[in-house]
Design a protein around this motif. Structure first.
Motif, mmCIF file in Angstrom:
data_model
loop_
_atom_site.group_PDB
_atom_site.id
_atom_site.type_symbol
_atom_site.label_atom_id
_atom_site.label_comp_id
_atom_site.label_asym_id
_atom_site.label_seq_id
_atom_site.Cartn_x
_atom_site.Cartn_y
_atom_site.Cartn_z
ATOM 1 N N ALA A 37 81.394 26.328 66.884
ATOM 2 C CA ALA A 37 80.635 26.371 68.142
ATOM 3 C C ALA A 37 81.347 27.231 69.173
ATOM 4 C CB ALA A 37 80.434 24.949 68.681
ATOM 5 N N VAL A 38 82.679 27.086 69.240
ATOM 6 C CA VAL A 38 83.450 27.880 70.197
ATOM 7 C C VAL A 38 83.441 29.357 69.795
ATOM 8 C CG1 VAL A 38 85.757 28.259 71.100
ATOM 9 C CG2 VAL A 38 84.895 25.953 70.899
ATOM 10 N N ILE A 39 83.533 29.597 68.483
ATOM 11 C CA ILE A 39 83.495 30.984 67.997
ATOM 12 C C ILE A 39 82.171 31.636 68.395
ATOM 13 C CG2 ILE A 39 83.321 32.367 65.882
ATOM 14 C CD1 ILE A 39 85.464 30.589 64.654
ATOM 15 N N LEU A 40 81.093 30.852 68.301
ATOM 16 C CA LEU A 40 79.777 31.382 68.659
ATOM 17 C C LEU A 40 79.744 31.803 70.143
ATOM 18 C CD1 LEU A 40 76.880 31.942 67.773
ATOM 19 C CD2 LEU A 40 76.283 29.640 68.503
ATOM 20 N N ILE A 41 80.390 31.008 71.000
ATOM 21 C CA ILE A 41 80.417 31.370 72.423
ATOM 22 C C ILE A 41 81.101 32.723 72.597
ATOM 23 C CG2 ILE A 41 81.189 30.701 74.722
ATOM 24 C CD1 ILE A 41 81.292 27.825 73.821
ATOM 25 N N ASP A 42 82.245 32.875 71.928
ATOM 26 C CA ASP A 42 82.996 34.122 72.047
ATOM 27 C C ASP A 42 82.174 35.296 71.524
ATOM 28 O OD1 ASP A 42 85.939 35.012 72.661
ATOM 29 O OD2 ASP A 42 85.329 36.121 70.878
ATOM 30 N N ILE A 43 81.479 35.067 70.400
ATOM 31 C CA ILE A 43 80.652 36.131 69.835
ATOM 32 C C ILE A 43 79.560 36.530 70.826
ATOM 33 C CG2 ILE A 43 78.945 36.634 68.047
ATOM 34 C CD1 ILE A 43 80.642 34.885 66.175
ATOM 35 N N TRP A 44 78.927 35.532 71.417
ATOM 36 C CA TRP A 44 77.859 35.800 72.383
ATOM 37 C C TRP A 44 78.385 36.649 73.529
ATOM 38 C CZ3 TRP A 44 77.158 34.431 77.581
ATOM 39 C CH2 TRP A 44 75.867 34.628 78.068
ATOM 40 N N GLN A 45 79.596 36.325 73.968
ATOM 41 C CA GLN A 45 80.095 37.048 75.131
ATOM 42 C C GLN A 45 80.630 38.439 74.797
ATOM 43 O OE1 GLN A 45 83.218 35.268 77.495
ATOM 44 N NE2 GLN A 45 82.575 36.473 79.258
ATOM 45 N N TRP A 46 81.303 38.588 73.651
ATOM 46 C CA TRP A 46 82.047 39.831 73.442
ATOM 47 C C TRP A 46 81.451 40.813 72.449
ATOM 48 C CZ3 TRP A 46 84.648 41.196 77.280
ATOM 49 C CH2 TRP A 46 85.271 40.236 78.076
ATOM 50 N N THR A 47 80.391 40.429 71.699
ATOM 51 C CA THR A 47 79.752 41.396 70.812
ATOM 52 C C THR A 47 79.252 42.626 71.581
ATOM 53 O OG1 THR A 47 79.148 39.633 69.314
ATOM 54 C CG2 THR A 47 77.991 41.706 69.051
ATOM 55 N N PRO A 48 78.686 42.450 72.796
ATOM 56 C CA PRO A 48 78.239 43.634 73.541
ATOM 57 C C PRO A 48 79.350 44.662 73.766
ATOM 58 C CG PRO A 48 77.402 41.656 74.571
ATOM 59 C CD PRO A 48 78.311 41.206 73.487
ATOM 60 N N LEU A 49 80.562 44.195 74.002
ATOM 61 C CA LEU A 49 81.666 45.139 74.199
ATOM 62 C C LEU A 49 81.876 45.968 72.934
ATOM 63 C CD1 LEU A 49 84.136 46.075 75.939
ATOM 64 C CD2 LEU A 49 85.461 44.412 74.642
ATOM 65 N N VAL A 50 81.880 45.260 71.787
ATOM 66 C CA VAL A 50 82.043 45.953 70.511
ATOM 67 C C VAL A 50 80.914 46.961 70.329
ATOM 68 C CG1 VAL A 50 82.156 45.614 68.020
ATOM 69 C CG2 VAL A 50 83.199 43.933 69.557
ATOM 70 N N MET A 51 79.699 46.542 70.693
ATOM 71 C CA MET A 51 78.546 47.431 70.555
ATOM 72 C C MET A 51 78.751 48.698 71.375
ATOM 73 S SD MET A 51 74.645 46.793 71.780
ATOM 74 C CE MET A 51 74.990 47.188 73.485
ATOM 75 N N ILE A 52 79.231 48.533 72.598
ATOM 76 C CA ILE A 52 79.399 49.706 73.466
ATOM 77 C C ILE A 52 80.426 50.672 72.875
ATOM 78 C CG2 ILE A 52 80.295 50.455 75.690
ATOM 79 C CD1 ILE A 52 79.017 48.023 76.904
ATOM 80 N N ILE A 53 81.517 50.118 72.361
ATOM 81 C CA ILE A 53 82.541 50.987 71.779
ATOM 82 C C ILE A 53 81.966 51.742 70.587
ATOM 83 C CG2 ILE A 53 84.827 51.076 70.731
ATOM 84 C CD1 ILE A 53 85.504 48.523 72.276
ATOM 85 N N PHE A 54 81.206 51.033 69.755
ATOM 86 C CA PHE A 54 80.605 51.700 68.588
ATOM 87 C C PHE A 54 79.573 52.736 69.010
ATOM 88 C CE2 PHE A 54 82.052 48.202 65.694
ATOM 89 C CZ PHE A 54 82.801 49.037 64.899
ATOM 90 N N LEU A 55 78.826 52.441 70.071
ATOM 91 C CA LEU A 55 77.843 53.420 70.553
ATOM 92 C C LEU A 55 78.536 54.723 70.926
ATOM 93 C CD1 LEU A 55 75.355 51.381 72.758
ATOM 94 C CD2 LEU A 55 74.801 52.815 70.792
ATOM 95 N N ALA A 56 79.672 54.566 71.648
ATOM 96 C CA ALA A 56 80.425 55.763 72.024
ATOM 97 C C ALA A 56 80.920 56.478 70.779
ATOM 98 C CB ALA A 56 81.599 55.365 72.919
ATOM 99 N N GLY A 57 81.398 55.697 69.785
ATOM 100 C CA GLY A 57 81.886 56.277 68.539
ATOM 101 C C GLY A 57 80.785 57.039 67.818
ATOM 102 N N LEU A 58 79.594 56.438 67.763
ATOM 103 C CA LEU A 58 78.465 57.070 67.060
ATOM 104 C C LEU A 58 78.070 58.371 67.741
ATOM 105 C CD1 LEU A 58 76.213 53.979 66.249
ATOM 106 C CD2 LEU A 58 77.411 55.450 64.614
#
Lengths: 298, 435
Positions: free
Chosen positions: A166-187
């Motif tokens: 449950a706690v991992i899910l909270i972290d995923i909810w909050q920080w996946t967007p950051l990962v997405m942004i970095i990958f967007l820049a990479g792409l």
């Protein structure tokens, strides 16, 4: 001529140093000094609330004790579970979202900005909001799960087996967007030519993803891994707000335990030793990542 | 080659930056004080005090009363409202570093020993001896002095006395033909009887969250069984056979509590009771008035309180609450004491009660007008008369005990370990951290 050139470099450097001096002093004062001080006190028994402020030299005892401390061992294990869970899922989800939203249409841009909202919220707030959502008696999530006929027991944050996911899910909810942004820049920075060549050779989209996109994204993956692993090891706010390390010790991560030792028991020497252990773990992992991923690149 | 003339400019810039920085750090201009003559009636005119208060119900009374005090004395009081955990660590940091950020602070009864031993707060005995005539000390309930008294000195002044009482739903118990439980066994039996899981209705609401809640609720039940956390000589005795039995009893009660109760802090337990999901709840008396407030309660008119059920001992009731202390590093101790003196005076105490404060004086508890507005005051008076302010050991090491129990009790409740193992671990953790 040459010596004049050299002199002017020296001259410019002197200027730089002078201009940098305030910053260097600042960094030394707020970053270097506390770090060295924490190394120093980690060899002492130092209770902040001790009226005499006595510091007794212990040598390495604080470090040795740490590995005989049951809670520390549990906390290190929990930290690894948390980091492995969050980093792996965030990496996959973030990459997926980046590929999904890499388009240039207006809708995509709107969606992207919406996805960034969780990242902008303070982690403490996120933890408290999710604590309410997860509450088994009044919360929304267990309510709907119960409607589906699931037995929620003590609720996601109350059951030993559910609390960590449950706690991992909270972290995923909050920080996946950051990962997405970095990958967007990479792409965005990938060259177009290999794709055109691949298409000419008749490669499927799947093949060009595995053979071109992923290998070319390796430096970006390294950044994401490093960043999220380091942040994952340091997780505190979400745990503090949502579970307080409970139920039992199910979500007690190392950083939370350090907080307890330092700010509840005020045992500064031991807390500093634990913090340094955390630092070493993170440093070793960071070096490993860099070695592994750079070797593959050659 | 000649050096260019602008060589000094970076140095100049650096110096200018430094000057700017210094200017930015300079203290901001003080608020203009209205030109009023310093009359003897307002000796502390213009003094600014900072009060760190727990966000308990009584904070409403602070918000109401502070402006009145400001008007009367010209002292300005900044109220900093903090949650339990934050309050404790912020205050400790302030004391240890001798920063003196807070002049006044609410002091939980259980912090008494720690504050006294480390001399964090100012002993108030000199003030009290000086102003004896005005303080009506005999009127303050004897048990209320445990809010700050340690080894014959007063490190905090009584502010808000809480009694552990049993809140119950009149309608639900009437329907089942039950009187409020008098013993712990009855409490368990009634909780079992009144629980109807299919309807989402439970017998009792409890505190089970890891940390202070689980620790404090468990200690309340230990007290009600006539047990203790310390032995007769004052040694830590957590893992006694009696305490293990009481922990098992506590665990059994949780079977008749809402499933989320192992995660409840005080506010969630209140929510559970106020939303009408449970039949009975032991808790601090200060919450009682809130059950009659339709804005926050859906059980208006359906609640009554009784003395806490106790087992196998001469009745004694858990007493807790808050004192108010003056920081030993405060530069405005006189003004701070003036506030305490004013706040605890019998007339102001009535206003304090009417705005969600909690009583410390017999005259308040026996006041006919207040008794009419708060018909449960006789129960409070009896609980206070037989109050036990030491069931949570007020010793300097209290926070260590609370932390260890907070982990162990919660671990037992969620099934991470057995009762004996949990308390053994708590005992070990306390011993290890007291060294």
């Amino acid at each position: 001529m040459r010596s004049r050139f050299k002199r002017s470099i020296f001259f410019v450097e002197k200027h730089y140093l002078l201009l940098l001096a305030p910053l260097l002093v600042f960094v030394a004062a707020i970053a270097l000094y506390p770090l060295l001080f924490s190394f120093y006190i980690s060899f002492f028994k130092y209770r902040l609330t001790d009226p005499n402020q006595a510091r007794t030299f212990l040598g390495l005892a604080n470090y040795i004790n740490a590995f005989h401390d049951k809670t520390v061992v549990t906390a290190i294990r929990n930290t690894f579970v948390f980091v492995a869970g969050t980093v792996s899922i965030e990496l996959v989800l973030g990459l997926g979202l980046a590929l999904l939203f890499s388009g240039k249409s207006r809708g995509m841009r709107v969606m992207r900005s919406f996805l960034i909202i969780p990242m902008a919220l303070p982690s403490l707030v996120v933890g408290l909001v999710w604590k309410s959502l997860y509450n088994v008696d009044f919360g929304v999530i267990p309510y709907y799960l119960k409607q589906l006929g699931l037995d929620m027991g003590r609720g996601p944050l109350g059951e030993i087996k559910l609390a960590m996911p449950a706690v991992i899910l909270i972290d995923i909810w909050q920080w996946t967007p950051l990962v997405m942004i970095i990958f967007l820049a990479g792409l965005k920075s990938l060259p177009r030519e290999p794709y055109e060549a691949a298409r000419v050779d008749g490669a499927s989209r799947w093949q060009s993803f595995w053979r071109i996109t992923l290998p070319l994204l390796k430096p970006t993956i390294l950044i994401v891994l490093l960043l999220r692993t380091m942040q994952g090891f340091k997780v505190f706010d979400i745990i503090y707000a949502a579970t307080g390390g409970g139920p039992g010790t199910a979500t007690t991560v190392l950083n939370y335990h350090i907080y307890t030792v330092g700010m509840v028991f005020f045992k500064m020497g031991y807390a500093a030793a634990l913090a340094n252990i955390l630092l070493i773990i993170v440093a070793v992992l960071a070096v490993l990542y860099i070695i592994v991923l750079q070797r593959q690149q050659i | 080659m000649k050096r260019p003339r602008h060589f000094h400019s970076p140095l100049l810039i650096a110096v200018l930056l430094g000057v700017l920085l210094l200017a930015a750090c300079a203290p901001t201009a003080k608020r203009p004080v209205e030109p009023s003559q310093k009359t003897p009636a307002k000796p502390y005119e213009g003094t600014e005090l900072t009060l760190a208060s727990m966000t308990d119900q009584y904070v409403t009374a602070f918000r109401y009363l502070i402006p009145k005090f400001e008007e009367k004395t010209g002292v300005r009081i900044v109220l900093d409202e903090l949650g339990y955990v934050d309050l404790y660590s912020k205050l400790t940091a302030d004391f240890v570093a001798h920063t003196g950020n807070y002049d006044l602070m609410t002091v939980d009864i259980v912090w008494t020993g720690e504050y006294a031993q480390n001399k964090y707060t100012l002993p108030l005995d000199d003030f009290m001896a000086r102003d004896k005539a005005a303080l009506a000390l005999d009127d303050i309930m004897p048990v209320a002095w445990t809010l700050g008294e340690w080894e014959d000195a007063h490190w905090a002044y009584p502010l808000a006395g809480y009694a552990n009482v049993l809140n119950y739903r009149k309608d639900v118990l009437d329907e089942a033909g039950l009187e409020p439980p008098r013993t712990q066994e009855e409490l368990l039996a009634y909780a079992r009887k009144l629980t109807d899981k299919d309807k989402g209705f439970y017998g009792v609401a409890l505190l089970g969250a890891k940390g202070p809640p689980a620790a404090q609720d468990y200690m309340a039940f230990v007290q009600q069984h006539g047990g203790g956390i310390l032995d007769a000589d004052g040694n830590i005795a957590i893992n006694t056979p009696e305490n293990v039995e009481i922990l098992k009893f506590f665990g059994e009660l949780f079977e008749y509590a809402p499933p989320g109760a192992t995660d409840y802090w005080w506010d969630q337990r209140e929510t559970a009771f106020r939303s009408g999901k449970v039949a009975m709840m032991e808790g601090w008396s200060i919450a009682r008035a809130g059950y009659e407030n339709p804005e926050i309660s859906s059980v208006v008119g359906k609640v009554d309180i009784a003395l806490a059920p106790v087992e196998g001992m001469k009745p004694k009731y858990g007493f807790g609450g808050w004192g108010i202390g003056i920081n030993a590093d405060s530069k405005h101790a006189e003004a701070a004491w003036a506030f305490i003196k004013w706040l605890s005076s019998p007339e102001i105490q009535k206003e304090w009660i009417r705005h969600d404060g909690a009583p410390i004086r017999r005259s308040t508890l026996e006041d006919p007008e207040l008794n009419e507005a708060y018909p449960w005051f006789p129960i409070l008076l009896e609980s206070f008369e037989k109050g036990d302010g030491d069931y949570r050991p007020r010793i300097p090491q209290y926070s260590i005990i609370q932390d260890a129990l907070g982990v162990a009790v919660n671990a037992y409740l969620v099934g991470e370990m057995g009762a004996q193992e949990a308390l053994d671990q708590a005992q070990a953790r306390v011993e290890e951290n007291m060294r």
